[in-house]
Design an enzyme around this catalytic site. Structure first.
Site, PDB file in Angstrom:
ATOM      1  CG  ASP A 141      32.401  -2.690  25.717  1.00 47.78           C
ATOM      2  OD1 ASP A 141      31.401  -2.454  25.028  1.00 47.78           O
ATOM      3  OD2 ASP A 141      33.208  -3.605  25.456  1.00 47.78           O
ATOM      4  NE  ARG A 176       3.115  -4.624  20.274  1.00 47.15           N
ATOM      5  CZ  ARG A 176       3.107  -4.523  18.957  1.00 47.15           C
ATOM      6  NH1 ARG A 176       3.852  -3.619  18.370  1.00 47.15           N
ATOM      7  NH2 ARG A 176       2.371  -5.334  18.234  1.00 47.15           N
TER       8      ARG A 176
HETATM    9  O1  F6P Z   1      33.839  -4.262  22.916  1.00 43.55           O
HETATM   10  C1  F6P Z   1      33.028  -3.568  22.034  1.00 43.55           C
HETATM   11  C2  F6P Z   1      31.884  -4.426  21.560  1.00 43.55           C
HETATM   12  O2  F6P Z   1      31.062  -3.652  20.705  1.00 43.55           O
HETATM   13  C3  F6P Z   1      31.045  -5.041  22.675  1.00 43.55           C
HETATM   14  O3  F6P Z   1      30.173  -4.140  23.291  1.00 43.55           O
HETATM   15  C4  F6P Z   1      30.380  -6.175  21.930  1.00 43.55           C
HETATM   16  O4  F6P Z   1      30.041  -7.231  22.792  1.00 43.55           O
HETATM   17  C5  F6P Z   1      31.474  -6.619  20.977  1.00 43.55           C
HETATM   18  O5  F6P Z   1      32.364  -5.531  20.827  1.00 43.55           O
HETATM   19  C6  F6P Z   1      30.984  -7.035  19.615  1.00 43.55           C
HETATM   20  O6  F6P Z   1      32.083  -7.512  18.914  1.00 43.55           O
HETATM   21  P1  F6P Z   1      32.055  -7.857  17.354  1.00 43.55           P
HETATM   22  O7  F6P Z   1      32.159  -6.554  16.610  1.00 43.55           O
HETATM   23  O8  F6P Z   1      33.251  -8.698  17.183  1.00 43.55           O
HETATM   24  O9  F6P Z   1      30.757  -8.542  17.080  1.00 43.55           O
END
Ligand code: F6P
Length: 359
Positions: A141, A176
């Site tokens: 992130d 599309r």
């Molecule tokens: O924080 C990293 C992340 O990949 C985010 O981008 C995403 O929202 C979340 O973790 C997904 O988490 P999980 O692996 O618990 O589904």
């Protein structure tokens, strides 16, 4: 006198973690002659008895490991030692067990590789148990303060860019609108960077409020120019036009985003009649081989983390800033949630290319 250090990976996995573990092991053994212990499954390896770990050697950390995705140590985002699930699922405080585990393994210092949530917990543990802690930032992130990049982010951007590269020809062939939904939680870094690199026509991120009218205007203006397709990239935490989050569910009290791509598809097809397809990229952004930039970042941050320990500098996060490694107090890094700067270079670049941000 440092002789034994531990390393653990905590929170969601990402590409580049193994490269960081390898860099730590190489530096600690080859330069300082220390012993390095990899703690399994985040903080859990020091909570359970017998302790769950393995000694890391230069031979074990071979160059195949550096190239591999995931984390050889395992990770978790569900085992906060202050709120740890017991056999019945009830949450109890196991933080003292973690601190005792650090002593039982006779560690002189610990390197925690994690995002803001993990760093907050690790720092809390270090203060409670008087543990020598250094942290390395990782999160696709890229929302941690005081570092320009965290491990995992460059690879996630590569993967999202490649997805746009692959969606473009099929969008063009079938005339599309393609919508690519990417991760990033409440920050739009992945969407913005990949959108620029992958030639998106519209980039939607949580930091910039959009209107559906502006999106349909952009699609019409592309059609006026003779373009018969459009590429849209949207960050998972973008809300509906009425400002409602689009979530799948809450996992252990933490919402899981998902579905904004389909919401937009329904709305845009209602008003334009366009043929639209949605792709939710999901966890492929976290897995797979780390790109070169992630390996370089992991190597530089890993070496610096070990050097900090050798100097007796603790409670610090290593960071990448102005083309070099630095270190900052962990407290400062976790205090600052780093969203996209709406006045910054990346936004200006996107606008300068004529990309619509939906506003
Ligand atoms: O924080 C990293 C992340 O990949 C985010 O981008 C995403 O929202 C979340 O973790 C997904 O988490 P999980 O692996 O618990 O589904």
């Amino acid at each position: 006198m440092i002789k034994r250090i531990g390393v653990l990976t905590s929170g969601g996995d990402c590409a580049g973690l193994n490269a960081a573990i390898r860099a730590i092991t190489y530096r600690a053994i080859q330069t300082y002659g220390w012993h390095v212990f990899g703690i399994h499954n985040g903080t859990t390896g020091l909570i359970v008895r017998p302790l769950d770990y393995r000694e890391l050697t230069v031979e074990f950390c071979n160059s195949m490991m550096m190239r591999s995705g995931g984390t050889i140590l395992g990770s978790t985002n569900k085992s906060d030692p202050f709120n740890f699930p017991d056999a019945t699922g009830k949450r109890i405080d196991r933080s003292q067990d973690f601190c005792d585990g650090y002593r039982e393994l006779q560690l002189d210092a610990l390197i925690g590789i994690g995002g803001d949530g993990s760093m907050r917990i690790l720092r809390h543990l270090a203060l409670k148990g008087n543990l020598n802690l250094v942290t390395i930032p990782k999160t696709i992130d890229n929302d941690l303060g005081h570092t320009e990049s965290a491990i995992g982010y460059p690879t996630a951007v590569e993967v999202a860019t490649e997805a746009l590269d692959r969606l473009q020809p099929t969008a063009a062939s079938h005339q599309r609108v393609m919508i690519l939904e990417v991760m990033g939680r409440d920050a739009g870094h992945i969407a913005l960077s990949a959108g620029i690199a992958g030639g998106a026509d519209i980039i939607l991120i949580p930091e910039v409020p959009y209107s559906l009218d502006k999106i349909t205007q952009k699609i019409s203006s592309l059609a006026d120019l003779g373009r018969t397709f459009a590429l849209i990239i949207v960050a998972e935490a973008v809300k509906t036009e009425n400002n409602e989050p689009v979530v799948l569910d809450a996992d252990n009290g933490r919402v899981r985003y998902g579905g904004i791509g389909q919401y937009l598809a329904d709305k845009i097809s209602e008003s334009t009649g366009a043929d639209i397809r949605v792709m939710v990229l999901g966890h492929v952004q976290r897995g797979g081989q780390p790109c070169a930039q992630d390996r370089i970042l992991a190597a530089a941050l890993g070496v610096h983390a070990v050097d900090l320990i050798s100097k007796g500098k603790f409670d610090r996060m290593v960071a990448w800033k102005n083309r070099r490694v630095e270190d900052v107090p962990i407290e400062d890094a976790i205090k600052q949630f780093q969203q996209v700067d709406t006045q910054g270079t990346m936004i200006r670049t996107a606008r300068g290319l004529g990309i619509s941000l939906g506003d």
